[in-house]
Design an enzyme around this catalytic site. Structure first.
Site, mmCIF file in Angstrom:
data_model
loop_
_atom_site.group_PDB
_atom_site.id
_atom_site.type_symbol
_atom_site.label_atom_id
_atom_site.label_comp_id
_atom_site.label_asym_id
_atom_site.label_seq_id
_atom_site.Cartn_x
_atom_site.Cartn_y
_atom_site.Cartn_z
ATOM 1 C CE LYS A 178 -3.857 -2.323 0.304
ATOM 2 N NZ LYS A 178 -3.289 -3.598 -0.098
ATOM 3 C CG ASP A 179 0.092 4.522 -2.740
ATOM 4 O OD1 ASP A 179 1.111 4.495 -3.437
ATOM 5 O OD2 ASP A 179 -1.057 4.424 -3.193
ATOM 6 N NE ARG A 180 7.226 7.457 3.997
ATOM 7 C CZ ARG A 180 8.408 8.043 4.068
ATOM 8 N NH1 ARG A 180 9.272 7.915 3.076
ATOM 9 N NH2 ARG A 180 8.737 8.758 5.117
ATOM 10 C CB SER A 208 -2.170 6.043 2.031
ATOM 11 O OG SER A 208 -1.532 4.824 2.390
#
Length: 356
Positions: free
Chosen positions: A87-89, A91
């Protein structure tokens, strides 16, 4: 071969859109809370077994870093930690991790950390594997809108779908992953780290997939089958070669039951034929050295749908200049690829300007 950053800038940051709606400028990720993701697994943990599962909320940190913290806390090896996807950092993301604790007391001391917290834990009899995701649920806040947003234009994506491009995050800041990939595939760079090597090879495959999809969007065949296409059955990883098209196949593609699939290159040959093969080969011909490098690296080929459909789409106008957008996407799809169909996006977290 041209400089790979030039290739990225020319071909990836300027991918053609399928939508004809007027574009509106907007910014994302002013705050981590503006980009929220909830992961839903493709199975339900059994509640028993030697793998301890954690549903973790992470804030402004990346998936690999959380995995390392779990590894250190339980004094394990990296192979004993599992997760279904990254998952995106930048976020607030909720995702599952697994910790292998055979024959050990599975009670655990609370893991105190300012960047993540454990929401729920349970047991299962198998390690959590990459790709074990049914869908990701997104809740995004778009700020600094330059005009009035057409709610219908956004909602139409749920009916028509959007080109399933790999997002710019896949290529690293400043396309660094792609630059490293070119050096790796042309044997100008050796990479010992398994994780980094995987990132670079993935960036190369994603780039090549995007090139073919871009041409299909340009000639309006990303959602219309042509002779020799490999078709993917909706919501599955199953696909089949279509040597001869008929009205039934085209109708199933139009209805979203089937999708045209694109090649993720590896050691196995692409399975397209006929017109689809001729088109694919003409696009990838300048990248033969990359294709040979991927085969030599013993990466398994795969296929990916060229189209994605968001579910549970909801558009709410928060206040003038701000919009909240909620939707769910199948595993592997990028929220930013959906956004770019309606918006020119400025990612404030990465300082990447993605305007055409």
């Amino acid at each position: 071969m041209q400089d790979s950053y030039f290739l990225y800038a020319q071909h990836v940051a300027k991918l053609p859109r399928a939508s004809v709606s007027p574009l509106i400028s907007a910014s994302i990720r002013k705050y981590a809370e503006d980009f929220q993701v909830n992961e839903r697994l493709s199975f339900e943990p059994s509640g028993s077994g030697e793998h301890l599962y954690f549903y973790i909320e992470k804030n402004n940190c990346n998936t690999d870093w959380v995995a390392t913290q779990l590894q250190k806390h339980f004094q394990l090896k990296s192979k004993d930690i599992g997760y279904a996807g990254k998952k995106d950092r930048f976020s607030v993301s909720r995702q599952w991790f697994s910790v292998h604790l055979p024959g050990k007391n599975r009670e655990y001391m609370p893991i105190e950390n300012e960047f993540f917290k454990i929401i729920h834990s349970t047991l299962h009899n198998k390690k959590l594997r990459l790709g074990s995701i049914k869908e990701n649920q997104f809740k995004l806040v778009l700020r600094n809108l330059s005009g009035e947003v057409s709610k219908d234009a956004v909602m139409n994506l749920a009916e028509q779908g959007f080109p399933n491009y790999f997002g710019y995050q896949r290529f690293g800041h400043g396309a660094n992953n792609l630059s490293k990939a070119e050096l790796l595939l042309t044997e100008q760079l050796k990479v010992k780290s398994r994780n980094k090597r995987g990132l670079y090879l993935s960036a190369a495959r994603s780039f090549l997939f995007n090139l073919v999809l871009a041409k299909r969007v340009e000639n309006k065949t990303w959602n219309v089958a042509i002779d020799g296409d490999c078709l993917n059955l909706n919501d599955t990883r199953s696909f089949f070669s279509c040597d001869k098209l008929d009205s039934e196949i085209q109708e199933r593609v139009e209805q979203g039951d089937l999708h045209i699939s694109g090649w993720l290159p590896g050691r196995q040959a692409s399975q397209v034929a006929g017109d689809a093969q001729n088109l694919e080969q003409s696009i990838l011909k300048p990248y033969m050295e990359w294709l040979q490098g991927l085969a030599k690296a013993k990466v398994d080929s795969a296929r990916r749908p060229m189209r994605a459909f968001p579910r549970e789409v909801q558009v709410d106008f928060v206040q003038p200049g701000e919009l909240m957008l909620q939707f769910s996407l199948p595993s592997g799809c990028f929220a930013t690829s959906l956004l770019r169909e309606c918006f020119n996006i400025e990612d404030l977290a990465l300082r990447e300007i993605l305007n055409d």
